[in-house]
Design a protein around this motif. Sequence first.
Motif, mmCIF file in Angstrom:
data_model
loop_
_atom_site.group_PDB
_atom_site.id
_atom_site.type_symbol
_atom_site.label_atom_id
_atom_site.label_comp_id
_atom_site.label_asym_id
_atom_site.label_seq_id
_atom_site.Cartn_x
_atom_site.Cartn_y
_atom_site.Cartn_z
ATOM 1 N N GLU A 130 0.929 -1.466 0.285
ATOM 2 C CA GLU A 130 0.348 0.152 -0.595
ATOM 3 C C GLU A 130 0.495 1.129 0.000
ATOM 4 O O GLU A 130 0.435 2.477 -0.804
ATOM 5 C CB GLU A 130 -0.941 -0.020 1.086
ATOM 6 N N THR A 131 1.972 0.981 0.949
ATOM 7 C CA THR A 131 2.827 2.390 0.819
ATOM 8 C C THR A 131 3.670 2.269 -0.544
ATOM 9 O O THR A 131 3.330 3.581 -1.198
ATOM 10 C CB THR A 131 4.026 2.553 1.892
ATOM 11 N N GLN A 132 4.223 1.744 -1.146
ATOM 12 C CA GLN A 132 4.283 1.245 -2.103
ATOM 13 C C GLN A 132 3.971 2.130 -3.442
ATOM 14 O O GLN A 132 3.997 3.270 -4.249
ATOM 15 C CB GLN A 132 4.793 0.232 -2.666
ATOM 16 N N VAL A 165 6.538 9.910 2.547
ATOM 17 C CA VAL A 165 6.109 10.728 2.772
ATOM 18 C C VAL A 165 4.406 9.466 3.060
ATOM 19 O O VAL A 165 4.169 9.695 3.992
ATOM 20 C CB VAL A 165 5.539 11.420 1.397
ATOM 21 N N ALA A 166 5.515 8.486 1.929
ATOM 22 C CA ALA A 166 3.879 7.457 2.003
ATOM 23 C C ALA A 166 4.411 6.729 3.136
ATOM 24 O O ALA A 166 2.654 6.435 3.345
ATOM 25 C CB ALA A 166 4.430 7.234 0.157
ATOM 26 N N ALA A 167 5.152 6.903 3.398
ATOM 27 C CA ALA A 167 4.841 5.860 4.965
ATOM 28 C C ALA A 167 4.537 6.509 5.998
ATOM 29 O O ALA A 167 3.780 5.762 7.385
ATOM 30 C CB ALA A 167 7.498 5.337 5.401
ATOM 31 N N LEU A 168 4.971 7.816 6.286
ATOM 32 C CA LEU A 168 4.653 8.319 7.329
ATOM 33 C C LEU A 168 2.583 8.068 7.242
ATOM 34 O O LEU A 168 2.212 8.184 8.069
ATOM 35 C CB LEU A 168 4.946 9.894 6.734
ATOM 36 N N GLY A 172 1.704 5.175 8.146
ATOM 37 C CA GLY A 172 1.878 4.338 9.719
ATOM 38 C C GLY A 172 2.871 3.639 9.480
ATOM 39 O O GLY A 172 3.300 2.823 10.709
ATOM 40 N N GLU A 173 3.854 3.808 8.419
ATOM 41 C CA GLU A 173 5.279 2.729 8.603
ATOM 42 C C GLU A 173 6.463 3.459 8.544
ATOM 43 O O GLU A 173 6.758 3.709 8.191
ATOM 44 C CB GLU A 173 5.421 1.945 7.856
ATOM 45 N N LYS A 174 5.973 4.424 9.745
ATOM 46 C CA LYS A 174 7.465 5.350 9.501
ATOM 47 C C LYS A 174 9.025 5.250 9.694
ATOM 48 O O LYS A 174 9.518 4.081 10.298
ATOM 49 C CB LYS A 174 7.374 6.160 11.025
ATOM 50 N N ARG A 175 9.421 5.230 8.876
ATOM 51 C CA ARG A 175 10.876 4.863 8.703
ATOM 52 C C ARG A 175 11.753 6.237 9.186
ATOM 53 O O ARG A 175 11.368 7.556 8.161
ATOM 54 C CB ARG A 175 12.115 4.903 7.216
ATOM 55 N N THR A 176 12.950 6.684 9.269
ATOM 56 C CA THR A 176 13.131 7.708 9.781
ATOM 57 C C THR A 176 14.212 8.111 8.441
ATOM 58 O O THR A 176 13.960 7.712 7.063
ATOM 59 C CB THR A 176 14.852 7.430 10.587
ATOM 60 N N GLN A 177 14.249 9.132 8.570
ATOM 61 C CA GLN A 177 15.133 9.864 6.761
ATOM 62 C C GLN A 177 16.565 9.476 6.648
ATOM 63 O O GLN A 177 16.386 9.089 5.512
ATOM 64 C CB GLN A 177 15.025 11.362 7.575
ATOM 65 N N ARG A 178 16.841 9.127 7.336
ATOM 66 C CA ARG A 178 18.466 8.800 7.795
ATOM 67 C C ARG A 178 18.252 7.168 6.568
ATOM 68 O O ARG A 178 18.563 6.872 6.214
ATOM 69 C CB ARG A 178 18.849 8.331 8.887
ATOM 70 N N GLU A 228 -4.204 14.609 5.545
ATOM 71 C CA GLU A 228 -3.346 13.572 5.527
ATOM 72 C C GLU A 228 -2.392 13.176 6.751
ATOM 73 O O GLU A 228 -2.852 11.874 7.714
ATOM 74 C CB GLU A 228 -3.041 13.071 4.606
ATOM 75 N N ILE A 229 -0.976 14.041 6.976
ATOM 76 C CA ILE A 229 -0.022 13.659 7.968
ATOM 77 C C ILE A 229 -0.881 13.673 9.312
ATOM 78 O O ILE A 229 -0.666 13.359 9.779
ATOM 79 C CB ILE A 229 1.016 14.185 7.737
ATOM 80 N N LYS A 230 -1.467 14.562 9.478
ATOM 81 C CA LYS A 230 -2.404 14.980 10.936
ATOM 82 C C LYS A 230 -2.943 13.939 11.308
ATOM 83 O O LYS A 230 -2.978 13.976 12.303
ATOM 84 C CB LYS A 230 -3.047 16.177 10.483
ATOM 85 N N LYS A 231 -3.943 13.683 10.073
ATOM 86 C CA LYS A 231 -5.149 12.385 10.809
ATOM 87 C C LYS A 231 -4.173 11.355 10.790
ATOM 88 O O LYS A 231 -4.841 11.058 11.842
ATOM 89 C CB LYS A 231 -5.739 11.929 9.331
ATOM 90 N N VAL A 232 -3.786 11.024 10.586
ATOM 91 C CA VAL A 232 -2.345 9.317 10.775
ATOM 92 C C VAL A 232 -1.752 10.049 12.658
ATOM 93 O O VAL A 232 -1.426 9.073 13.361
ATOM 94 C CB VAL A 232 -1.375 9.223 10.140
ATOM 95 N N LYS A 233 -0.891 11.513 12.695
ATOM 96 C CA LYS A 233 -1.003 11.863 14.415
ATOM 97 C C LYS A 233 -1.849 11.692 14.798
ATOM 98 O O LYS A 233 -2.109 11.220 16.251
ATOM 99 C CB LYS A 233 -0.741 13.102 13.899
#
Length: 306
Positions: A224-226, A257-260, A263-269, A298-303
């Motif tokens: 989905e993220t992809q 962004v998509a991961a964010l 809800g599959e957050k990865r760090t920027q690193r 959309e990001i706020k929604k997730v938060k």
Amino acid sequence: MADLVKKCPECGGQNLSWHREKGEISCKDCGLVIEDKMVDFTQEWREFDSDSGDSKRRTGAPMTYTQFDQGLGTEVGQKGDLLKLGGKNRDKFFRLRKWQYRISTAIERNLKLALAELKRVSSYLKLPKSVEEESARIYTLAVQKGLVRGRSMESVVAGALYAACRRHDVPRTLDELSEASGIEKKEIGRTYRFVTRELGITLLPSNPADYIARFTSALRLSAETQSRSIKILENAQKAELTSGRGPTGIAAAALYVAALINGEKRTQREVADVAGVTEVTIRNRYKELLDELKLEKEIKKVKKKK
DNA sequence: AAGACGAAAGTGGTTGA
DNA sequence: TCAACAACTTTCGTCTT
């Protein structure tokens, strides 16, 4: 193509013949092979019916570029021909044969080595066979045009591979090529540009979407993220955020962004590492994406869900 | 303490005079 | 051939979680 060479450099005769099947131009007067291992690059785009097909098609027996001489070796003079010639001509003939032999073995030895290297790098990167063939073809052309002179064989191999990857929409980053071949990144880039320009290979700037699949699996993100990130990319292209920017940076930011959002957050690193760019670049692209595409909600929604 | 963010200076390559 | 320029990187300090 045949009109590139009009006179025989050896005897000045104009009685040249072009053997398409052998891929060579030779002088009928003295027997010198002027162009060797040429390949007919023009394409016939249509094939009207099965009858005309055979005459239009230009391929004969299977020919592969990963064999160093493509199965098309040429030698000056066969025994039978020699018997017909008088003493003087015969001397000339031997000279020519020796000369030709030297040149062709030099090229062939080079090709043999280069193709071994090419196969090594290609298998290291797990590239598909089609890319390997393509790059071998590019390399062969480069050798025949004398483009390798003054450059290391390895770097030209790497450049050819890079170009072939781009052509087949399986882009690898310069970093990956660099790691696999042991050639410096800028060196690969340089020879890549040089070779493609000299050979008149035109390449579209690589599409960020082509990188997504690889990055996704490297980061073990969901399907989905992809697909989400690909949608983001499409919007980004409409907003003209993609032109002039490095495609890897865009792809990385879209994926981030998509991961964010999913809800599959990865760090920027993490994202930066697999994409071969820095966090800063991701941040810049990321910011642009937020500005232009109104993804904040959309990001706020997730938060909030948290 | 780790990650995110942004400013500033540096790098290598392209472009246009 | 040189200078201006854009994209990207490196480095570092500050803010947020």
